[in-house]
Design a protein around this motif. Structure first.
Motif, PDB file in Angstrom:
ATOM      1  N   LEU A  17     -54.752   7.210  -1.931  1.00  0.00           N
ATOM      2  CA  LEU A  17     -54.758   8.004  -0.700  1.00  0.00           C
ATOM      3  C   LEU A  17     -56.135   8.605  -0.448  1.00  0.00           C
ATOM      4  O   LEU A  17     -56.662   8.558   0.676  1.00  0.00           O
ATOM      5  CB  LEU A  17     -53.701   9.104  -0.795  1.00  0.00           C
ATOM      6  N   VAL A  18     -56.735   9.157  -1.486  1.00  0.00           N
ATOM      7  CA  VAL A  18     -58.079   9.728  -1.337  1.00  0.00           C
ATOM      8  C   VAL A  18     -59.079   8.643  -0.945  1.00  0.00           C
ATOM      9  O   VAL A  18     -59.962   8.854  -0.099  1.00  0.00           O
ATOM     10  CB  VAL A  18     -58.494  10.438  -2.646  1.00  0.00           C
ATOM     11  N   GLU A  19     -58.938   7.472  -1.551  1.00  0.00           N
ATOM     12  CA  GLU A  19     -59.827   6.349  -1.221  1.00  0.00           C
ATOM     13  C   GLU A  19     -59.682   5.948   0.244  1.00  0.00           C
ATOM     14  O   GLU A  19     -60.682   5.714   0.944  1.00  0.00           O
ATOM     15  CB  GLU A  19     -59.487   5.167  -2.138  1.00  0.00           C
ATOM     16  N   GLU A  20     -58.444   5.890   0.729  1.00  0.00           N
ATOM     17  CA  GLU A  20     -58.210   5.536   2.125  1.00  0.00           C
ATOM     18  C   GLU A  20     -58.819   6.577   3.068  1.00  0.00           C
ATOM     19  O   GLU A  20     -59.467   6.234   4.063  1.00  0.00           O
ATOM     20  CB  GLU A  20     -56.704   5.416   2.387  1.00  0.00           C
ATOM     21  N   ILE A  21     -58.606   7.847   2.734  1.00  0.00           N
ATOM     22  CA  ILE A  21     -59.121   8.925   3.594  1.00  0.00           C
ATOM     23  C   ILE A  21     -60.646   8.907   3.616  1.00  0.00           C
ATOM     24  O   ILE A  21     -61.278   9.042   4.681  1.00  0.00           O
ATOM     25  CB  ILE A  21     -58.592  10.290   3.118  1.00  0.00           C
ATOM     26  N   LEU A  22     -61.285   8.713   2.472  1.00  0.00           N
ATOM     27  CA  LEU A  22     -62.748   8.673   2.416  1.00  0.00           C
ATOM     28  C   LEU A  22     -63.294   7.470   3.188  1.00  0.00           C
ATOM     29  O   LEU A  22     -64.300   7.589   3.908  1.00  0.00           O
ATOM     30  CB  LEU A  22     -63.209   8.641   0.962  1.00  0.00           C
ATOM     31  N   THR A  23     -62.647   6.328   3.038  1.00  0.00           N
ATOM     32  CA  THR A  23     -63.095   5.132   3.762  1.00  0.00           C
ATOM     33  C   THR A  23     -62.988   5.332   5.263  1.00  0.00           C
ATOM     34  O   THR A  23     -63.918   5.019   6.030  1.00  0.00           O
ATOM     35  CB  THR A  23     -62.266   3.910   3.334  1.00  0.00           C
ATOM     36  N   TYR A  24     -61.849   5.860   5.702  1.00  0.00           N
ATOM     37  CA  TYR A  24     -61.666   6.108   7.126  1.00  0.00           C
ATOM     38  C   TYR A  24     -62.690   7.111   7.645  1.00  0.00           C
ATOM     39  O   TYR A  24     -63.270   6.933   8.732  1.00  0.00           O
ATOM     40  CB  TYR A  24     -60.247   6.619   7.388  1.00  0.00           C
ATOM     41  N   SER A  25     -62.920   8.176   6.882  1.00  0.00           N
ATOM     42  CA  SER A  25     -63.866   9.206   7.314  1.00  0.00           C
ATOM     43  C   SER A  25     -65.273   8.637   7.456  1.00  0.00           C
ATOM     44  O   SER A  25     -65.994   8.939   8.411  1.00  0.00           O
ATOM     45  CB  SER A  25     -63.849  10.372   6.316  1.00  0.00           C
ATOM     46  N   ARG A  26     -65.682   7.782   6.488  1.00  0.00           N
ATOM     47  CA  ARG A  26     -67.033   7.202   6.566  1.00  0.00           C
ATOM     48  C   ARG A  26     -67.159   6.260   7.767  1.00  0.00           C
ATOM     49  O   ARG A  26     -68.171   6.281   8.477  1.00  0.00           O
ATOM     50  CB  ARG A  26     -67.336   6.446   5.273  1.00  0.00           C
TER      51      ARG A  26
END
Length: 495
Positions: free
Chosen positions: A325-334
């Motif tokens: 989940l954290v990986e998905e959120i960071l990818t989306y944010s970038r």
């Protein structure tokens, strides 16, 4: 104030330039031409023949006393002397040379010249006269005695003992003036002109009209500015739904364009702020469930130490979910902020597609489904292989997830003139029409309420856009109009 200052400054500059550029020769000369000239000279000669120079002088004196006359007509002899002994311009000889035909002859054969000069004081005389009525006791002009070169009697009624002409200048006929007016210089009063001919009235009308028009223009231009100012103040006070009304946005000038741009900006800001708030809410919601499960597992491990191995496995699984989940959120944010390091390079799209399909076939077979790839030739595109791989993987896995058992997912690679398209189609129930526009919204999961976190399609869209492409989603329909599948189309430019 700025508008009035600019108006006054512009008027002053125009007047100054006109005064500087105008020469003395440019001053207007009131002259008669054509039929007007023949009428004036014919009338003057007729008066000279019928009543002599005295009658012509009376008419010219009456004309000068008329408040509507803007010019005075001089009656000059060869020496440049006016018959009524008025001021004569110094350049009278030059003016006569320019108009030598403006002359009449009296009974003795002497020539008299008519010279029209402007009366610069006519407005002052008008204002003094009280709406254009000349004083009935004004002092008449002296005349040149043609025979003795001495001033003749004043213009007006004859002196005592002289014969009175019937209906002469006094207008009393053969009886003469009443006894109480004997010895008083009396002249018929010129008729009062209409008030709208008065220069003061014309000036007031012009000023009033200009003021009304100026106030209307100032209101017309200032009104949308005031509304825009109020809207900006409201926007600064965190009222993100502020919109300008149709009276401003409906205008077809620059103010209307600015108002429409403001409404679009306010909508974009409101959507961005709402998206931020929704993202924070969804992230906190997504984190709350696995964290709650972790707390339960920790409590269970403390109560039953014998089951600690099983609890640790579940804790590890929940931790992996949190990490994903954290990986998905960071990818989306970038990708959303543009901070992701995009490495564009030549990519063999068919090879990349086969690599994703190889893993997808295993997943499809485990669910009694099939994955079919249709491609004719090798296609090279300029893209980031990691981002493009992630987008293809997400779309193919979604198609496998929603297509029914014993059906297939089709992936087509189509090359066109300027672009290449990758079409991923399934045979599932499709997506509700109202949900189609929300599929790219972060944390929106549509029909899948339990699987995933709702960031896959959002990441796929931004990954494709980072490679210069476009991602579109739509339902597939049978001939009967019933939805029979769902399709995702990736379009990438060929370079």
């Amino acid at each position: 104030m700025a508008f009035w200052g600019a108006l006054i400054l512009a008027g002053t500059l125009v007047w100054a330039v006109n005064e500087v550029s105008r020469s003395k020769d440019d001053e207007p000369k009131p002259v008669w031409i054509g039929p007007q000239l023949r009428l004036v000279l014919g009338s003057a000669q007729l008066m000279m023949d019928s009543g002599g120079i005295q009658l012509l002088g009376d008419v010219l004196q009456r004309w000068e006393e008329d408040p509507m006359s803007r010019d005075k007509i001089l009656l000059l002899n060869h020496q440049g002397e006016d018959y009524l002994q008025r001021d004569v311009p110094e350049n009278w000889a030059e003016l006569l040379k320019e108009q030598p035909e403006y002359k009449v002859q009296d009974k003795t054969g002497q020539s008299w010249f008519l010279l029209a000069v402007p009366r610069h004081e006519f407005l002052l005389d008008w204002l003094r006269s009280g709406r254009g009525i000349m004083s009935s006791r004004s002092i008449p002009a002296q005349r040149i005695d043609v025979q003795h070169s001495q001033p003749a009697r004043p213009h007006g009624p004859p002196a005592s003992g002289d014969a009175v002409e019937p209906f002469g200048p006094t207008g009393f006929g053969d009886k003469g003036p009443p006894p109480e007016m004997q010895g008083v210089a009396v002249r018929a009063t010129m008729p009062m002109p209409p008030v709208w001919f008065h220069p003061a009235f014309l000036l007031a009308a012009i000023l009033g009209t200009s003021l009304l028009v100026s106030f209307w223009l100032a209101w017309y231009f200032a009104s949308p500015v005031r509304q825009l100012k109020q809207a900006l103040q409201s926007l600064a006070s965190d009222h993100w739904l502020t919109q300008l009304g149709p009276k401003v946005t409906g205008r077809r000038d620059e103010f209307g364009a600015v108002a429409r741009s403001f409404n679009q900006m306010a909508q974009s800001v409101e959507q961005a702020i709402s998206g931020q708030r929704r993202l924070l809410h969804d992230v906190s919601h997504e984190f709350r469930s696995p964290l709650a499960r972790l707390q339960i597992l920790v409590g269970l491990a403390r109560q039953t130490p014998s089951e600690s191995a099983m609890v640790l496995d579940k804790v590890e699984a929940e931790t992996q979910k949190l990490n994903a989940l954290v990986e998905e959120i960071l990818t989306y944010s970038r990708l959303e902020s543009g901070a992701a390091a995009v490495k564009l390079q030549q990519v063999d799209l068919l090879e990349l597609l086969e690599s994703v399909a190889e893993d997808g076939r295993l997943e499809a077979l485990s669910q009694h489904k099939q994955l079919l790839v249709k491609a004719d030739a090798v296609v090279l595109v300029h893209a980031d292989p990691d981002l493009l791989y992630r987008a293809l993987e997400n779309l193919i896995r979604n198609a496998i997830k929603f297509t029914p058992a014993d059906t297939q997912v089709t992936v087509e690679l189509l090359r066109q003139e300027q672009q290449v398209q990758v079409k991923i189609s399934d045979q599932g129930p499709g997506v509700a029409y109202d949900d189609l526009a929300k599929l790219f919204t972060p944390f929106f999961r549509g029909q899948s309420k339990k699987d995933g976190v709702g960031l896959g399609l959002s990441i796929a869209k931004r990954a494709v856009e980072s490679c210069g492409g476009e991602l579109k989603l739509h339902n597939l329909y049978a001939a009967s109009g019933i939805a029979c599948g769902f399709q995702a189309v990736i379009s990438l430019p060929l370079k």
